[in-house]
Scaffold this motif. Structure first.
Motif, PDB file in Angstrom:
ATOM      1  N   PHE A 281      31.676  48.839 112.215  1.00  0.00           N
ATOM      2  CA  PHE A 281      30.347  48.461 112.700  1.00  0.00           C
ATOM      3  C   PHE A 281      30.187  46.945 112.679  1.00  0.00           C
ATOM      4  O   PHE A 281      29.588  46.358 113.584  1.00  0.00           O
ATOM      5  CB  PHE A 281      29.271  49.139 111.863  1.00  0.00           C
ATOM      6  CG  PHE A 281      27.913  49.168 112.521  1.00  0.00           C
ATOM      7  CD1 PHE A 281      27.779  49.301 113.894  1.00  0.00           C
ATOM      8  CD2 PHE A 281      26.755  49.066 111.761  1.00  0.00           C
ATOM      9  CE1 PHE A 281      26.519  49.334 114.497  1.00  0.00           C
ATOM     10  CE2 PHE A 281      25.497  49.101 112.351  1.00  0.00           C
ATOM     11  CZ  PHE A 281      25.391  49.229 113.726  1.00  0.00           C
ATOM     12  N   ALA A 282      30.734  46.301 111.656  1.00  0.00           N
ATOM     13  CA  ALA A 282      30.697  44.834 111.606  1.00  0.00           C
ATOM     14  C   ALA A 282      31.527  44.236 112.728  1.00  0.00           C
ATOM     15  O   ALA A 282      31.122  43.254 113.368  1.00  0.00           O
ATOM     16  CB  ALA A 282      31.204  44.342 110.249  1.00  0.00           C
ATOM     17  N   TYR A 286      27.408  44.986 114.822  1.00  0.00           N
ATOM     18  CA  TYR A 286      26.247  45.794 114.450  1.00  0.00           C
ATOM     19  C   TYR A 286      25.415  46.196 115.668  1.00  0.00           C
ATOM     20  O   TYR A 286      24.204  46.400 115.566  1.00  0.00           O
ATOM     21  CB  TYR A 286      25.362  45.038 113.443  1.00  0.00           C
ATOM     22  CG  TYR A 286      26.126  44.506 112.266  1.00  0.00           C
ATOM     23  CD1 TYR A 286      26.562  45.343 111.244  1.00  0.00           C
ATOM     24  CD2 TYR A 286      26.446  43.151 112.174  1.00  0.00           C
ATOM     25  CE1 TYR A 286      27.271  44.856 110.159  1.00  0.00           C
ATOM     26  CE2 TYR A 286      27.166  42.655 111.098  1.00  0.00           C
ATOM     27  CZ  TYR A 286      27.578  43.508 110.098  1.00  0.00           C
ATOM     28  OH  TYR A 286      28.288  43.025 109.031  1.00  0.00           O
ATOM     29  N   ARG A 287      26.076  46.350 116.803  1.00  0.00           N
ATOM     30  CA  ARG A 287      25.381  46.692 118.049  1.00  0.00           C
ATOM     31  C   ARG A 287      25.707  48.122 118.446  1.00  0.00           C
ATOM     32  O   ARG A 287      26.868  48.458 118.707  1.00  0.00           O
ATOM     33  CB  ARG A 287      25.759  45.718 119.164  1.00  0.00           C
ATOM     34  CG  ARG A 287      25.213  44.308 118.952  1.00  0.00           C
ATOM     35  CD  ARG A 287      25.794  43.307 119.915  1.00  0.00           C
ATOM     36  NE  ARG A 287      25.592  43.713 121.300  1.00  0.00           N
ATOM     37  CZ  ARG A 287      26.059  43.023 122.350  1.00  0.00           C
ATOM     38  NH1 ARG A 287      26.750  41.901 122.135  1.00  0.00           N
ATOM     39  NH2 ARG A 287      25.846  43.445 123.579  1.00  0.00           N
ATOM     40  N   ALA A 363      28.634  53.339 111.959  1.00  0.00           N
ATOM     41  CA  ALA A 363      27.315  52.933 112.451  1.00  0.00           C
ATOM     42  C   ALA A 363      26.205  53.784 111.851  1.00  0.00           C
ATOM     43  O   ALA A 363      25.153  53.262 111.453  1.00  0.00           O
ATOM     44  CB  ALA A 363      27.292  53.017 113.977  1.00  0.00           C
ATOM     45  N   ALA A 366      25.362  52.875 108.166  1.00  0.00           N
ATOM     46  CA  ALA A 366      24.685  51.579 108.075  1.00  0.00           C
ATOM     47  C   ALA A 366      23.257  51.657 108.593  1.00  0.00           C
ATOM     48  O   ALA A 366      22.326  51.123 107.977  1.00  0.00           O
ATOM     49  CB  ALA A 366      25.477  50.533 108.848  1.00  0.00           C
ATOM     50  N   LEU A 381      21.162  45.120 106.765  1.00  0.00           N
ATOM     51  CA  LEU A 381      21.692  44.837 108.096  1.00  0.00           C
ATOM     52  C   LEU A 381      21.078  43.573 108.677  1.00  0.00           C
ATOM     53  O   LEU A 381      21.747  42.813 109.387  1.00  0.00           O
ATOM     54  CB  LEU A 381      21.426  46.019 109.036  1.00  0.00           C
ATOM     55  CG  LEU A 381      22.325  47.237 108.875  1.00  0.00           C
ATOM     56  CD1 LEU A 381      21.943  48.294 109.890  1.00  0.00           C
ATOM     57  CD2 LEU A 381      23.796  46.866 109.026  1.00  0.00           C
ATOM     58  N   LYS A 385      23.403  40.678 110.080  1.00  0.00           N
ATOM     59  CA  LYS A 385      23.313  40.264 111.484  1.00  0.00           C
ATOM     60  C   LYS A 385      23.004  38.784 111.612  1.00  0.00           C
ATOM     61  O   LYS A 385      23.510  38.109 112.508  1.00  0.00           O
ATOM     62  CB  LYS A 385      22.228  41.079 112.194  1.00  0.00           C
ATOM     63  CG  LYS A 385      22.601  42.521 112.444  1.00  0.00           C
ATOM     64  CD  LYS A 385      21.451  43.279 113.116  1.00  0.00           C
ATOM     65  CE  LYS A 385      21.807  44.717 113.378  1.00  0.00           C
ATOM     66  NZ  LYS A 385      20.680  45.457 114.003  1.00  0.00           N
TER      67      LYS A 385
END
Length: 388
Positions: A281-282, A286-287, A363, A366, A381, A385
């Motif tokens: 996810f990183a 984080y999208r 994802a 998180a 998050l 971000k």
């Protein structure tokens, strides 16, 4: 419907053929440090080196890794091992290695008891270790990596001869089970779609790379880009270091060198999945839009060729067969510089499905928690971000 199968099969074949053919044509431009030309000539001076090893709960792997660094065939270097709040015997093992009477370069051990606010544990450990060192070059490596004695002589000789500020050496991953082999081979093969290693050295190209096992950077360049202070909340810190070097207008490069650096990245398929869930996810910033796009693409490229080969009617299987053949070629090309075995191409659809699951799981966890736990510390998050 027959025309649809013909179209889909040849579309898949073309989508695989383009990146694989590109790698087949240009992959040889990437230097191999095992070649005789990178053997250091007698009498050649080398700059000083600081090796930074961040470690947290690595009691199973830290001793062989550190002992390999202590026995390097290198004239002037120091090892700084940073124990990042370990809750196992990692710190005690490091202290024992530093105190025991033995030959070789002894490590200097730093113990982090509390993590300052606004830092990830690993980036803080690397920043702290680099700040304590004095070498002209800094090698950031992981606590489970085993080095051959000549590795750093070859790597720094290459870096100085080519005026490279940041050098990445692909490690060799040891895989002991079918599950490990399947899941570790998969991202290496899929990297053909996103990674052009021969372009990393091109200052006009955006291609960049970083690998936690071997990020070698000239100290002056490291300080010029703001050191790890600028990357303090980057989960994929290794890749972001390479990106920062490239954005800073400095010279980055990548090399092959089978077995010069080796590690066992995870135990079993479940271990690989757990490692992927921690970082994916990183890696996708984080999208959720990128998560869905990657999952759809992986399913399309890795599952449909095999499904079409099995279920498409008659000769409309031709395109799917070409796609599967190209996937096999991709595995064969990857096997040239890694421990991937070509027959693993038959596991591609299963690995693809598991990879999709790991991406979605990364994802989901998180987003559900609104946070990511990294090295025992929870980060929101929003905070991550902002730092990415």
């Amino acid at each position: 419907m027959i025309m649809f199968f013909w179209f889909l099969g040849f579309l898949l074949a073309a989508m695989w053929l383009v990146p694989v053919l590109r790698f087949a044509m240009h992959g040889s431009k990437v230097a191999d440090l095992n070649q005789p030309e990178w053997q250091l000539p007698p009498g050649t001076p080398l700059p000083s080196l600081t090796i930074v090893v961040p470690a947290r709960n690595e009691q199973a792997e830290i001793e062989p890794a550190l002992r390999s660094l202590m026995q390097l065939n290198f004239p002037q270097y120091e090892i700084i091992a940073v124990d990042d709040r370990s809750t196992d015997a990692t710190g005690a093992i490091l202290d024992r290695l530093a105190a025991a009477p033995q030959s070789g370069q002894k490590p200097r051990v730093l113990h982090v008891r509390e993590l300052p606010a606004g830092w990830l544990g690993k980036t803080h450990a690397m920043w702290l270790g680099a700040r304590q060192g004095t070498g002209d070059y800094i090698l950031f490596t992981d606590a489970d990596c085993v080095f051959q004695p000549d590795t750093l002589r070859r790597a720094i000789y290459y870096a100085t001869r080519t005026a490279t500020d940041h050098l990445v050496l692909f490690p060799t991953v040891h895989m002991r089970t079918l599950g490990e082999s399947m899941m570790i081979a998969f991202p290496q093969v899929m990297s053909h779609f996103s990674l052009r290693p021969w372009k990393v050295r091109d200052p006009s190209a955006k291609d960049h790379i970083g690998v936690g096992a071997f990020n070698l950077v000239r100290r002056a360049a490291y300080e010029q880009i703001g050191a790890y202070e600028k990357l303090r909340l980057e989960v994929v810190d290794d890749i972001k270091l390479g990106e920062a070097v490239k954005l800073g207008g400095l010279r980055s490069d990548v090399v092959f060198g089978r077995d010069l650096v080796s590690l066992r990245w995870a135990v079993g398929a479940s271990g690989v999945v757990a490692n992927l869930e921690k970082n994916l996810f990183a890696f996708l910033r984080y999208r959720i839009s990128l998560v869905m796009a990657v999952c759809a693409t992986v399913f399309f490229l890795c599952v449909l060729p095999f499904a079409g080969l099995m279920f498409a009617p008659g000769w409309s299987r031709t395109g799917f067969a070409l796609a599967v053949g190209t996937i096999a070629w991709a595995y064969a090309l990857t096997a040239r510089y890694s421990s991937v075995a070509t027959p693993l191409f038959v596991t591609c659809p299963v690995a693809g499905i598991i990879f999709v699951f790991a991406t979605l799981q990364s994802a989901f966890i998180a987003l559900r928690d609104g946070a990511v736990t990294w090295r025992g510390t929870k980060y929101s998050l929003k905070e991550l971000k902002k730092g990415s």
